[in-house]
Design a protein around this motif. Structure first.
Motif, PDB file in Angstrom:
ATOM      1  N   UNK A  83       6.031  47.950  28.755  1.00 44.01           N
ATOM      2  CA  UNK A  83       6.448  46.603  29.105  1.00 44.01           C
ATOM      3  C   UNK A  83       5.768  45.490  28.508  1.00 44.01           C
ATOM      4  N   UNK A  84       4.404  45.806  28.729  1.00 43.29           N
ATOM      5  CA  UNK A  84       3.409  44.670  28.308  1.00 43.29           C
ATOM      6  C   UNK A  84       3.503  44.471  26.544  1.00 43.29           C
ATOM      7  N   UNK A  85       3.674  45.688  26.196  1.00 43.47           N
ATOM      8  CA  UNK A  85       3.697  45.786  24.564  1.00 43.47           C
ATOM      9  C   UNK A  85       5.135  45.320  23.906  1.00 43.47           C
ATOM     10  N   UNK A 126      -1.753  40.803  26.515  1.00 47.06           N
ATOM     11  CA  UNK A 126      -0.709  42.013  26.891  1.00 47.06           C
ATOM     12  C   UNK A 126      -1.178  43.190  26.402  1.00 47.06           C
ATOM     13  N   UNK A 127      -1.637  43.422  25.083  1.00 47.18           N
ATOM     14  CA  UNK A 127      -2.312  44.423  24.439  1.00 47.18           C
ATOM     15  C   UNK A 127      -3.291  44.918  25.334  1.00 47.18           C
ATOM     16  N   UNK A 129       1.056  57.044  20.790  1.00 49.45           N
ATOM     17  CA  UNK A 129       1.780  56.068  19.947  1.00 49.45           C
ATOM     18  C   UNK A 129       1.797  54.714  20.433  1.00 49.45           C
ATOM     19  N   UNK A 130       1.563  54.660  21.885  1.00 52.75           N
ATOM     20  CA  UNK A 130       1.391  53.204  22.399  1.00 52.75           C
ATOM     21  C   UNK A 130      -0.002  52.789  22.355  1.00 52.75           C
ATOM     22  N   UNK A 131      -0.810  53.859  22.277  1.00 50.30           N
ATOM     23  CA  UNK A 131      -2.380  53.372  22.154  1.00 50.30           C
ATOM     24  C   UNK A 131      -2.360  52.946  20.570  1.00 50.30           C
ATOM     25  N   UNK A 132      -1.788  53.319  19.581  1.00 49.36           N
ATOM     26  CA  UNK A 132      -1.684  53.007  18.445  1.00 49.36           C
ATOM     27  C   UNK A 132      -1.235  51.624  18.317  1.00 49.36           C
ATOM     28  N   UNK A 133      -0.120  51.349  18.788  1.00 46.85           N
ATOM     29  CA  UNK A 133       0.460  49.986  18.937  1.00 46.85           C
ATOM     30  C   UNK A 133      -0.388  48.883  19.573  1.00 46.85           C
ATOM     31  N   UNK A 134      -1.021  49.379  20.781  1.00 56.60           N
ATOM     32  CA  UNK A 134      -1.835  48.276  21.289  1.00 56.60           C
ATOM     33  C   UNK A 134      -3.156  48.021  20.518  1.00 56.60           C
ATOM     34  N   UNK A 135      -3.761  48.991  19.692  1.00 56.46           N
ATOM     35  CA  UNK A 135      -5.016  48.553  19.050  1.00 56.46           C
ATOM     36  C   UNK A 135      -4.404  48.139  17.596  1.00 56.46           C
TER      37      UNK A 135
END
Length: 392
Positions: free
Chosen positions: A313-315, A322-323, A345-351
């Motif tokens: 949800x944050x992303x 949010x990240x 995957x979500x780690x990759x998007x956040x970074x």
């Protein structure tokens, strides 16, 4: 007013049924005398009655840390922890007073069962049965524990003994219905529950069990009526409120469902199932910011998949703050040994959102190494993210 007078006034208000004002006075008494153990215990009792189990546990915990664990404080702390759904934390407190208190021993067995320790729950029930062989609650606990251990014949023997002791007991009726349902005789289970609510109209637990059966069978109107009766009979059973709200939401009555679960979350912040459901209702209504807010600031002990949902949800917000919050939730999900293959995957998007392309590249690579074929859309996004990270 002196704290002693505040406590007397608080007692008078509680006796008159004015719990809201009693709570306000209790908070004032604690604010004026933070080290007053009696004031904190009284406040905790009122908080627990009002359904604020987590706040109650916090106040009793402070008393225990100040004065040591008396039996009364342990009992109140165990009740509060159990009401907040923290069965593992409640268990040792019930065990500490169980030798002299059969009810405490029953609570210990229930907490063990809810914590997944079926062997301890069964041992506890059998110890109680040595002292009182016809104890229906102990027989039902033993039957449930044996059933969850896969010992069907042993469970049936305990359940038969409970039915012989008191066939009209609500616990026996629920256990018999559950046994029939597990055996595949769903219609017979429904008949048992329907007869049970007729003979025990004041049992909220039976009304809720019947509501769940009716809802599963697609009988929406009767299910809602039964759930509403259950909640009216015992408003402090917040799990029933959540179940009622889920039924309402499944039928499109999201406003009523939202109000019910919002009240549960306000009173019991540690009820993670309710927070998940409230966030889901907001998301279904397109209220993404509200859905996100309900999952922000989750404590570390929240389930791993809930931390992961909070990160997702944050992303949906592309901003750096949010990240960062998403990374915090992902760290907590990973720390709780989540095996979800999508976490990298979500780690990759956040970074990526934070511009840390080296870490994004490693995270997307890790995801692609373990991704399941069904996650086609995420795999395609991960390849794009990997390419973007490689270029930068």
């Amino acid at each position: 007013l002196e704290p002693a007078w505040l406590r007397r006034w608080q007692d008078a208000l509680r006796g008159a049924g004015d719990l809201d004002r009693a709570l306000r006075l209790g908070r004032l008494a604690v604010e004026r005398a933070p080290a007053d153990a009696e004031a904190r215990l009284k406040l905790a009792e009122d908080l627990l009655e009002a359904g604020c189990a987590s706040d109650a546990a916090e106040n009793v915990g402070l008393v225990v840390s100040m004065l040591g664990p008396s039996d009364d404080a342990r009992r109140l702390l165990a009740r509060a922890l159990e009401a907040s759904g923290d069965f593992a934390a409640a268990l040792p407190h019930w065990q500490a007073i169980a030798l002299e208190d059969a009810q405490a021993a029953l609570h210990a067995g229930e907490c063990a069962l809810h914590s997944g320790n079926c062997a301890l729950a069964l041992d506890t029930a059998e110890a109680l049965l040595k002292a009182e062989p016809a104890s229906v609650p102990a027989l039902v606990l033993a039957a449930r524990a044996a059933s969850q251990q896969g010992e069907a014949e042993r469970a049936a023997r305990y359940l038969d003994a409970a039915q012989l002791a008191d066939p009209a007991h609500p616990d026996v009726i629920q256990a018999r219905a559950a046994s029939l349902q597990d055996a595949g005789d769903v219609e017979a289970a429904g008949h048992v529950l329907a007869a049970g609510v007729q003979s025990n109209p004041s049992s909220g637990a039976l009304h809720m069990a019947h509501a769940r059966w009716l809802h599963a069978r697609g009988n929406a109107s009767e299910a809602l009526a039964e759930a509403e009766r259950a909640v009216a009979l015992d408003p402090a059973q917040f799990a029933w409120k959540t179940a009622f709200a889920e039924m309402l939401a499944s039928l499109g009555q999201t406003d009523r469902a939202h109000a019910l679960i919002e009240d549960v979350v306000r009173r019991v912040p540690g009820d993670f199932a309710a927070r998940r459901r409230l966030s889901g209702i907001c998301r279904a209504r397109g209220e993404i910011a509200e859905a996100r807010a309900h999952l922000q600031g989750l404590p570390g002990e929240a389930p791993a998949d809930l931390h992961l949902e909070a990160a997702r949800l944050e992303l949906e917000d592309e901003g750096p703050e949010a990240a960062r919050r998403a990374l915090s939730d992902l760290d907590r999900a990973a720390a709780r040994q989540s095996t979800d293959p999508e976490i990298p995957y979500w780690y990759g998007l956040a970074h990526t959102r934070l511009g840390d392309m080296d870490r994004a590249y490693r995270a997307f690579s890790a995801f692609l190494d373990r991704a399941e074929p069904r996650a086609r859309e995420l795999i395609e996004r991960a390849w794009l993210g990997l390419a973007q990270a490689a270029v930068q």
